[in-house]
Structure formats: C-alpha cells, structure tokens
Design an enzyme around this catalytic site. Sequence first.
Site, PDB file in Angstrom:
ATOM      1  N   ARG A  19     -66.374  56.316  27.200  1.00 29.61           N
ATOM      2  CA  ARG A  19     -66.531  55.183  26.297  1.00 29.61           C
ATOM      3  C   ARG A  19     -65.400  54.168  26.478  1.00 29.61           C
ATOM      4  NH1 ARG A  19     -66.952  58.741  20.899  1.00 29.61           N
ATOM      5  NH2 ARG A  19     -65.532  60.014  22.188  1.00 29.61           N
ATOM      6  N   LYS A  79     -60.297  57.501  22.075  1.00 28.72           N
ATOM      7  CA  LYS A  79     -59.734  58.823  21.809  1.00 28.72           C
ATOM      8  C   LYS A  79     -58.219  58.756  21.706  1.00 28.72           C
ATOM      9  CE  LYS A  79     -61.625  62.140  21.428  1.00 28.72           C
ATOM     10  NZ  LYS A  79     -62.132  62.723  20.151  1.00 28.72           N
ATOM     11  N   TYR A  98     -59.520  57.034  17.315  1.00 31.18           N
ATOM     12  CA  TYR A  98     -59.698  58.373  16.758  1.00 31.18           C
ATOM     13  C   TYR A  98     -58.455  59.186  17.087  1.00 31.18           C
ATOM     14  CZ  TYR A  98     -64.694  57.529  15.980  1.00 31.18           C
ATOM     15  OH  TYR A  98     -65.905  57.042  15.530  1.00 31.18           O
ATOM     16  N   HIS A 100     -57.525  62.540  15.005  1.00 28.67           N
ATOM     17  CA  HIS A 100     -57.743  63.961  14.688  1.00 28.67           C
ATOM     18  C   HIS A 100     -56.435  64.752  14.764  1.00 28.67           C
ATOM     19  CE1 HIS A 100     -62.075  63.385  14.582  1.00 28.67           C
ATOM     20  NE2 HIS A 100     -62.020  62.788  15.741  1.00 28.67           N
ATOM     21  N   GLU A 122     -61.166  58.087  11.922  1.00 30.25           N
ATOM     22  CA  GLU A 122     -61.855  59.134  11.161  1.00 30.25           C
ATOM     23  C   GLU A 122     -61.344  59.302   9.737  1.00 30.25           C
ATOM     24  OE1 GLU A 122     -58.366  61.281  13.011  1.00 30.25           O
ATOM     25  OE2 GLU A 122     -59.809  59.764  13.666  1.00 30.25           O
ATOM     26  N   ASP A 274     -63.441  69.027  17.032  1.00 31.39           N
ATOM     27  CA  ASP A 274     -62.323  68.090  17.134  1.00 31.39           C
ATOM     28  C   ASP A 274     -61.418  68.136  15.911  1.00 31.39           C
ATOM     29  OD1 ASP A 274     -64.042  66.851  15.383  1.00 31.39           O
ATOM     30  OD2 ASP A 274     -64.419  65.103  16.638  1.00 31.39           O
TER      31      ASP A 274
END
Length: 374
Positions: A19, A79, A98, A100, A122, A274
């Site tokens: 992506r 990411k 993101y 995480h 997130e 994740d």
Amino acid sequence: MMPHSVVGVPREVKHEEHRVAITPDGVQELVAHGVKAIVEAGAGVDSGIPDEDYKAAGATLLNSPEEIWEQATLIAKVKEPIEEEYCYLRDDLMLFTYLHLAAYPQLAEVLVKSGTCAIAYETVERDSGALPLLAPMSEVAGRMAVQIGARYLEAHRGGRGVLLGGVPGVRPGRVCVIGAGNVGWNAAWIAAGMEAEVLLFDRDLDRLRWTDQIHRGRITTLASNRGALERALSTADLLIGAVLVAGDRAPVVVPDEMVQLMPHQAVIVDVAVDQGGCVATTKETTHTEPIYETHGIIHYGVANMPGAVPHTSTWALTNATMPYLVELAAYGIDAATRRYPELQKGINTRDGKLVNEAVKNAERSRKENDGGHS
C-alpha cells in the site's frame, strides 16, 4: 507547534507491504491547502498508481527515503516504521500512520526517545467509540478473512476439504466469528453471502441485535462466553478472530485448550494479530509464509492483510485519512485536535512521552508480565 507544510510519503518497506499512504487525489487536496507534498519515486506502483499521476496532481518526486524523511515535517505512512527507519525519527517530526504500539513495544520506546509526535490511525476515536481511520482497513480485512479461510480449507492447502457454501444435500461449512465490530461484522456478512453457516459472537448485545435486524436471521448471533465458544468451536470449520480494544493488546478469548477442541485441519484466521492476537496459539506471519499448524489446526496470522489488495486498500485508506492529514499539515496538531477532537486519542507519543492511556496500559501490563524489565 508551528503548522506543518511539507508532507512526505515514503515507499513502504515493511515486508510485502504494497500500500501507499496517499493517492493523487490526496496530493491534490494538500496542494490546494498550500501544503507541499513530496513522494518517493515508485511509492504507488504496487497500488497501481504511477509516478506520473502524482506529478500531475502537484507532488514533487524524490528518489530516496532519506530525502523524504529529512525534508518532510509530517510523514504519512501506512505501517509502523521498522528498524531500518528508526534513524529518521526526530523531535521536530510528526508521524501519521498505523502504529499498533501494544504489539511493538520496542517501537514505542524508540518513538519516546526520539521525541517524535506520533499519531496512530488505529487509536483515533470518536466519542461514540467509532474508529474512523481503522474502519476502512477493518472492512477490507474482515472481507478478506473469509476468502482466505475458504482457500485454506481446501484439501490441497492442508485444510478439511470443506466448501463453505456446501451444496444441496450437504451441510455448509460452519464459520465462527468472534467480535461483531467492523472486522467481525464484515466477515460474517461475506461468509453468509457465501451461504456458510455463520455464528457471530460478541459481549455487546445491542451490537448483536443490530446485526440480527440487518441480516434477518441469516447470521446466528450469540452472546460471547466460554461455554458458548467451546460448543461452537468443537464443530467449527473456520474461526475468525476479530476482537479489538483500541490501542491496547487484544484480549485472548480463545485459550490453547479451546483450540484443541476444533476439528482436525480446521482453519483459524486471527485478524487481531496486529494487536497481539485474540487466540492463544496465534503468532504473526507474512504473506510469503502465511500459515503454520498447531494442534492440527491451520493458523493464518498475517498482520497486514489489506496489503495483499493494495489498490482497494490505498484508496479506502486515503478517503478516511485525508481530512485529518490536511488539517494536521496545514494548521498543526493543536488546531487539528480542536477541529477534530478524536485526533487527541490518536496521539500516542509526544514530547518524549507515551501519552495514549490504552497504549500506556498495554506497556504497563507488558512490564509486569516481564517482571518489571523493559
């Protein structure tokens, strides 16, 4: 903090992440608000977006990640940074991606030490509990989980040889989905569309009522508890884990002994991987080596599932992030959080501190489980 005026979009370097953080339409919006956009050459190729489209939208193309990170005051990614990117983090940089952090404590430590202001997609959360920047990828992952599970149920891939939809005269496959949020609801919807027998578990009875009203009985809704899960998993062909606590580690709702109840060669797709996974036997895998077997059960644990469909995922993600990205870039974080209060919960690290409560709780629990060692 002064408004940020240079948004950098590096090419994603996490293994098999295809992506990109922005589309040409997104670039055009930034430019219209007086924000310079710099994009690493080739960043959008895997998503079907050629460099020429970015140029036409007003972006400046640069050839190396070093140039992107050094010149940008706000980095937009998909990411979390991986170890080779840690050297680029600095105290006058904003990072929007993101993260995480509950699953990546080392990164949390690096972000705090660097002083980077890191905003996690997130954990951007509205008062209603909605997660607007997680939602599009949850939708993608939920829908993918069923087709992935169906694929690995095929005998030549090691599965039970079950067709989810069955055929006339033969029982369809049984799909158990744990969690009725965006991931779980989308997974249950697709599984029902494939004519599988679908059981959807959640502790939120109002959410189950809503699902039942929408699907008019095509999806069986069940209150989530240990006894109900044990009974269902003993005959389940496919288990989809879709449990989420925003920012925190996913709770383990399927312990090891419950996995052992599942039929031989059944499949588990743990979309919560994740955030650490909601199945005790889950571990993170990659698109190259997506599965492993434990207790005779096939486990799929790819953390960046939407990366396998980058064209769809990139456009869906940009649609959701763009209003926030424009506000952050054009007016700075303080003005952006006034206009979009949900961004406040999105801030994970700032001024050398871990500031998101859920992430702090996850870090505290990790240290306690490690005997106090960081």
